[in-house]
Design a protein around this motif. Sequence first.
Motif, PDB file in Angstrom:
ATOM      1  N   ARG A  68      11.878   2.647   7.288  1.00 32.96           N
ATOM      2  CA  ARG A  68      11.859   4.088   7.389  1.00 32.96           C
ATOM      3  C   ARG A  68      10.476   4.558   6.936  1.00 32.96           C
ATOM      4  O   ARG A  68       9.993   4.159   5.877  1.00 32.96           O
ATOM      5  CB  ARG A  68      12.914   4.694   6.488  1.00 32.96           C
ATOM      6  N   VAL A  69       9.885   5.388   7.756  1.00 34.94           N
ATOM      7  CA  VAL A  69       8.557   5.878   7.396  1.00 34.94           C
ATOM      8  C   VAL A  69       8.722   7.071   6.477  1.00 34.94           C
ATOM      9  O   VAL A  69       9.452   8.006   6.795  1.00 34.94           O
ATOM     10  CB  VAL A  69       7.761   6.285   8.657  1.00 34.94           C
ATOM     11  N   GLN A  70       8.085   6.990   5.340  1.00 31.16           N
ATOM     12  CA  GLN A  70       8.209   8.087   4.393  1.00 31.16           C
ATOM     13  C   GLN A  70       6.888   8.856   4.339  1.00 31.16           C
ATOM     14  O   GLN A  70       5.827   8.246   4.242  1.00 31.16           O
ATOM     15  CB  GLN A  70       8.504   7.511   3.016  1.00 31.16           C
ATOM     16  N   PRO A  71       6.953  10.163   4.420  1.00 30.03           N
ATOM     17  CA  PRO A  71       5.702  10.909   4.395  1.00 30.03           C
ATOM     18  C   PRO A  71       5.014  10.841   3.037  1.00 30.03           C
ATOM     19  O   PRO A  71       5.677  10.729   2.022  1.00 30.03           O
ATOM     20  CB  PRO A  71       6.131  12.346   4.701  1.00 30.03           C
ATOM     21  N   SER A  72       3.696  10.893   3.096  1.00 27.95           N
ATOM     22  CA  SER A  72       2.948  10.900   1.845  1.00 27.95           C
ATOM     23  C   SER A  72       2.991  12.309   1.252  1.00 27.95           C
ATOM     24  O   SER A  72       3.388  13.254   1.911  1.00 27.95           O
ATOM     25  CB  SER A  72       1.513  10.485   2.124  1.00 27.95           C
ATOM     26  N   GLY A  73       2.548  12.422   0.018  1.00 28.85           N
ATOM     27  CA  GLY A  73       2.576  13.732  -0.647  1.00 28.85           C
ATOM     28  C   GLY A  73       1.456  14.617  -0.154  1.00 28.85           C
ATOM     29  O   GLY A  73       0.910  14.414   0.915  1.00 28.85           O
ATOM     30  N   GLY A  74       1.113  15.587  -0.973  1.00 27.46           N
ATOM     31  CA  GLY A  74       0.059  16.512  -0.576  1.00 27.46           C
ATOM     32  C   GLY A  74       0.603  17.915  -0.473  1.00 27.46           C
ATOM     33  O   GLY A  74       1.814  18.133  -0.513  1.00 27.46           O
ATOM     34  N   SER A  75      -0.305  18.840  -0.344  1.00 29.55           N
ATOM     35  CA  SER A  75       0.075  20.258  -0.347  1.00 29.55           C
ATOM     36  C   SER A  75       0.560  20.717   1.026  1.00 29.55           C
ATOM     37  O   SER A  75      -0.221  20.776   1.977  1.00 29.55           O
ATOM     38  CB  SER A  75      -1.135  21.078  -0.788  1.00 29.55           C
ATOM     39  N   SER A  76       1.849  21.046   1.099  1.00 27.97           N
ATOM     40  CA  SER A  76       2.391  21.548   2.374  1.00 27.97           C
ATOM     41  C   SER A  76       1.810  22.920   2.704  1.00 27.97           C
ATOM     42  O   SER A  76       1.594  23.253   3.873  1.00 27.97           O
ATOM     43  CB  SER A  76       3.916  21.640   2.292  1.00 27.97           C
ATOM     44  N   ALA A  77       1.578  23.719   1.641  1.00 31.92           N
ATOM     45  CA  ALA A  77       1.044  25.074   1.864  1.00 31.92           C
ATOM     46  C   ALA A  77      -0.319  24.998   2.549  1.00 31.92           C
ATOM     47  O   ALA A  77      -0.597  25.761   3.483  1.00 31.92           O
ATOM     48  CB  ALA A  77       0.926  25.795   0.529  1.00 31.92           C
ATOM     49  N   ARG A  78      -1.155  24.057   2.120  1.00 34.69           N
ATOM     50  CA  ARG A  78      -2.480  23.924   2.738  1.00 34.69           C
ATOM     51  C   ARG A  78      -2.351  23.433   4.177  1.00 34.69           C
ATOM     52  O   ARG A  78      -3.112  23.832   5.053  1.00 34.69           O
ATOM     53  CB  ARG A  78      -3.348  22.960   1.933  1.00 34.69           C
ATOM     54  N   ARG A  79      -1.394  22.530   4.413  1.00 35.32           N
ATOM     55  CA  ARG A  79      -1.171  22.033   5.784  1.00 35.32           C
ATOM     56  C   ARG A  79      -0.790  23.199   6.706  1.00 35.32           C
ATOM     57  O   ARG A  79      -1.346  23.361   7.790  1.00 35.32           O
ATOM     58  CB  ARG A  79      -0.040  21.008   5.799  1.00 35.32           C
ATOM     59  N   VAL A  80       0.177  23.991   6.236  1.00 32.82           N
ATOM     60  CA  VAL A  80       0.637  25.128   7.057  1.00 32.82           C
ATOM     61  C   VAL A  80      -0.518  26.108   7.259  1.00 32.82           C
ATOM     62  O   VAL A  80      -0.721  26.636   8.363  1.00 32.82           O
ATOM     63  CB  VAL A  80       1.847  25.816   6.381  1.00 32.82           C
ATOM     64  N   THR A 110     -12.326  26.814   4.832  1.00 26.69           N
ATOM     65  CA  THR A 110     -13.080  26.359   3.652  1.00 26.69           C
ATOM     66  C   THR A 110     -12.239  26.581   2.396  1.00 26.69           C
ATOM     67  O   THR A 110     -12.140  25.707   1.524  1.00 26.69           O
ATOM     68  CB  THR A 110     -14.424  27.112   3.544  1.00 26.69           C
ATOM     69  N   LEU A 111     -11.611  27.737   2.320  1.00 26.65           N
ATOM     70  CA  LEU A 111     -10.748  28.043   1.162  1.00 26.65           C
ATOM     71  C   LEU A 111      -9.575  27.059   1.106  1.00 26.65           C
ATOM     72  O   LEU A 111      -9.223  26.560   0.043  1.00 26.65           O
ATOM     73  CB  LEU A 111     -10.213  29.477   1.252  1.00 26.65           C
ATOM     74  N   ALA A 112      -8.979  26.788   2.276  1.00 23.54           N
ATOM     75  CA  ALA A 112      -7.810  25.890   2.309  1.00 23.54           C
ATOM     76  C   ALA A 112      -8.176  24.460   1.917  1.00 23.54           C
ATOM     77  O   ALA A 112      -7.367  23.738   1.328  1.00 23.54           O
ATOM     78  CB  ALA A 112      -7.200  25.902   3.704  1.00 23.54           C
ATOM     79  N   ALA A 113      -9.414  24.049   2.218  1.00 21.28           N
ATOM     80  CA  ALA A 113      -9.810  22.653   1.969  1.00 21.28           C
ATOM     81  C   ALA A 113     -10.587  22.485   0.665  1.00 21.28           C
ATOM     82  O   ALA A 113     -11.044  21.395   0.358  1.00 21.28           O
ATOM     83  CB  ALA A 113     -10.655  22.151   3.137  1.00 21.28           C
ATOM     84  N   MET A 114     -10.733  23.575  -0.094  1.00 20.77           N
ATOM     85  CA  MET A 114     -11.561  23.523  -1.311  1.00 20.77           C
ATOM     86  C   MET A 114     -10.763  22.979  -2.493  1.00 20.77           C
ATOM     87  O   MET A 114      -9.763  23.570  -2.892  1.00 20.77           O
ATOM     88  CB  MET A 114     -12.096  24.929  -1.608  1.00 20.77           C
ATOM     89  N   TYR A 115     -11.218  21.886  -3.022  1.00 21.97           N
ATOM     90  CA  TYR A 115     -10.591  21.304  -4.217  1.00 21.97           C
ATOM     91  C   TYR A 115     -11.551  21.311  -5.411  1.00 21.97           C
ATOM     92  O   TYR A 115     -11.122  21.232  -6.545  1.00 21.97           O
ATOM     93  CB  TYR A 115     -10.136  19.869  -3.935  1.00 21.97           C
ATOM     94  N   ASP A 116     -12.854  21.388  -5.107  1.00 22.20           N
ATOM     95  CA  ASP A 116     -13.848  21.407  -6.184  1.00 22.20           C
ATOM     96  C   ASP A 116     -13.915  22.816  -6.763  1.00 22.20           C
ATOM     97  O   ASP A 116     -13.586  23.787  -6.073  1.00 22.20           O
ATOM     98  CB  ASP A 116     -15.231  21.016  -5.629  1.00 22.20           C
TER      99      ASP A 116
ATOM    100  N   ALA B 219      -4.597  18.394   2.900  1.00 20.84           N
ATOM    101  CA  ALA B 219      -3.474  18.398   1.950  1.00 20.84           C
ATOM    102  C   ALA B 219      -3.803  17.750   0.609  1.00 20.84           C
ATOM    103  O   ALA B 219      -3.136  18.007  -0.390  1.00 20.84           O
ATOM    104  CB  ALA B 219      -2.272  17.683   2.584  1.00 20.84           C
ATOM    105  N   THR B 220      -4.820  16.906   0.579  1.00 23.37           N
ATOM    106  CA  THR B 220      -5.128  16.197  -0.671  1.00 23.37           C
ATOM    107  C   THR B 220      -6.619  16.273  -0.983  1.00 23.37           C
ATOM    108  O   THR B 220      -7.436  16.466  -0.082  1.00 23.37           O
ATOM    109  CB  THR B 220      -4.763  14.695  -0.564  1.00 23.37           C
ATOM    110  N   PRO B 221      -6.975  16.100  -2.252  1.00 23.75           N
ATOM    111  CA  PRO B 221      -8.415  16.129  -2.586  1.00 23.75           C
ATOM    112  C   PRO B 221      -9.137  14.810  -2.296  1.00 23.75           C
ATOM    113  O   PRO B 221     -10.345  14.729  -2.495  1.00 23.75           O
ATOM    114  CB  PRO B 221      -8.416  16.416  -4.093  1.00 23.75           C
TER     115      PRO B 221
END
Lengths: 155, 500
Positions: A68-80, A110-116, B219-221
Amino acid sequence: MQTEQTDRLDSRGIAAAAVFVLAGAVALWDTTSYSDVDSAVFPRTVAIGLIVFSVSYIVYAFIRRGRRVQPSGGSSARRVALVAVMLGAVAAMPWIGFILSGLAAFFCLTLAAMYDPWTRGRMVLYPLVGAVIVIGFFALFRYGFLVPLPEGRLF
Amino acid sequence: MFAEHFAQALTPLNIVFALFGVAAGTIIGSIPGLTATMAVAVLVPLTFTLDPASALILLGAIYTGAIYGGAYSAILLNTPGTPSAIATTFDGYPMAKRGDGDLAVTISCLASVVGGLVGAAFLLTLSPPLSEVALAFGPVEYFWLAIFGLSLISALSAGALAKGLMGAALGLLLSCIGVAEISADVRLTFGSQTMIGGIEVVSALIGLYCIPVLIDLVATPDRHLKVETEARGFRLAEALRLVWREKVNLIRSSVIGTVVGILPGAGGSVAGLVSYSEARRTAKPGQEYGKGEPGGIMATESANNATVGGGFIPTLVLGIPGTPPDAVILGALLVQGIRTGPQLFEAQGSIVYTFIAGLFLATALMLPVGLLIGRYAYKTIVTLPKALLVPSVAFMTIIGSYAIRNSVSDVMIMIVLGTLGWVLSRAGIAASPIVLGIILGPIAEQGFVQAWTIGSATGDLWGMFFGRPISLGIIAFTLVSLFYPLMKGRFARWRMRHAD
């Protein structure tokens, strides 16, 4: 990144297969309205194939539980946000023009992808780079490749 | 005699044209959405005022460069810059993910050069007999060729063949959307004006490959690609060693690329897929295709560049363009007053041989130009902050998919398909079989329906599909390609059991 787990029912795969069965049935129904049999023969064959493969997978998934393929984590809000911004920019393009919608999309993404952390330098540099890329590509496509990019209807 | 024409091609002005053409083609081809056809079409007006030989050298160089350029985004972004680089993503991106993107780019450059040279050599020496191959292929052979391409599903969906078949069937169904080419029925649009133009292959390609990468990237850094602390340069010696190890694969793929290039309508995408399939089938133990195997890049890149020379064979000898860029170049030839046909090599041999010499020159120049551009492309992609990389790539996908048909609908379809591709990938259904279906669908349908009609009219449907020697050959290859991995695995397990 995907991980695998064993001895679980592949519910996502089964759901996708069920949707495919539905899509195949809808396609089959659509082929009944074609005026020429030549138009129908290929989509009909493919739709039947889609239904057969999907039903086979559903049966297989129930009989042989396993990978079964399990999705990786991460921010769903940023994906949407990414998808929404892109769709929004394209929808706005005929109204506000290519450059404005492109600039707006670039800055939102840019805002959605900004982690720094936002430093003063980044606050100046990133919008500047965005403007250069959007306007640069606009000029390249419009005047170099002669692509008639959309102009806004509003202004 | 050829040396004389080669000397003519080597004038400083022609070298400058070839250099400019290769560089411009490579850069255009590397942008997702800008195809080799578009690169040639956009720059063709520049050639109208040039003398015929220089004009053709420039066009050949642009075409060669554009086909190679597609490899950059395939390796570094998992998005084929041109449809012919689809199979480059299968091993190129995994290589880049594990920190070998620079090596992958260098390998793709070397393979493209080899493929280009082999294609040009065939064009120079065997044009008239090889052009007869194009005439020997009828609708049913095209149908089986498309099915051969689809047999690659078994390789792309290791461990989940049923899901691969589902994906491919979905792709084939998506390829039917819009106005039917044969009888003009409007199919599967459900009244939507957006869908009436059908699904544009390159838009679908960009969406299905690039949008899922962007969705996961945002979705991830985590960084997009692994950053190496020490500079490793071009890694040319390492790449050359790998290329030498894969010399049989390279030559076989180049020959396949040339032959597929000769067939009108097949093109670089089919050549790349068929070569990849063959490379994978003949893989040595330990070679894991689809997980970052350099042989996969070599197969695809040598094959797609070999289609350049191969495509010119029917274009020059028969006046039938082998690939879409050949059609644009055919138009440019007519503008230059060159009449293609069997007498061309005798009547206007000077221009044709100078052009072929120019093709050799442009392909050779691709090595320094490609390595240099590739190194900077790799460095840029690796070091660009995510907050700039994501919007830049997203913006390129939008403008690239718009530019193909100047259609906002194509961009919408690209984004929706990409999102669907991401959702399906969560269910274990990969994008590649869907893309295969979309690309090969029109070729398969046209061949299938035409063969069906002819077979029905002659009362020999079975003989039409299964009674022609070339078809039987392709069917045999398809069956081997489809079942070979299964048989190989079973045989290995049987040997292990008996060894115990």
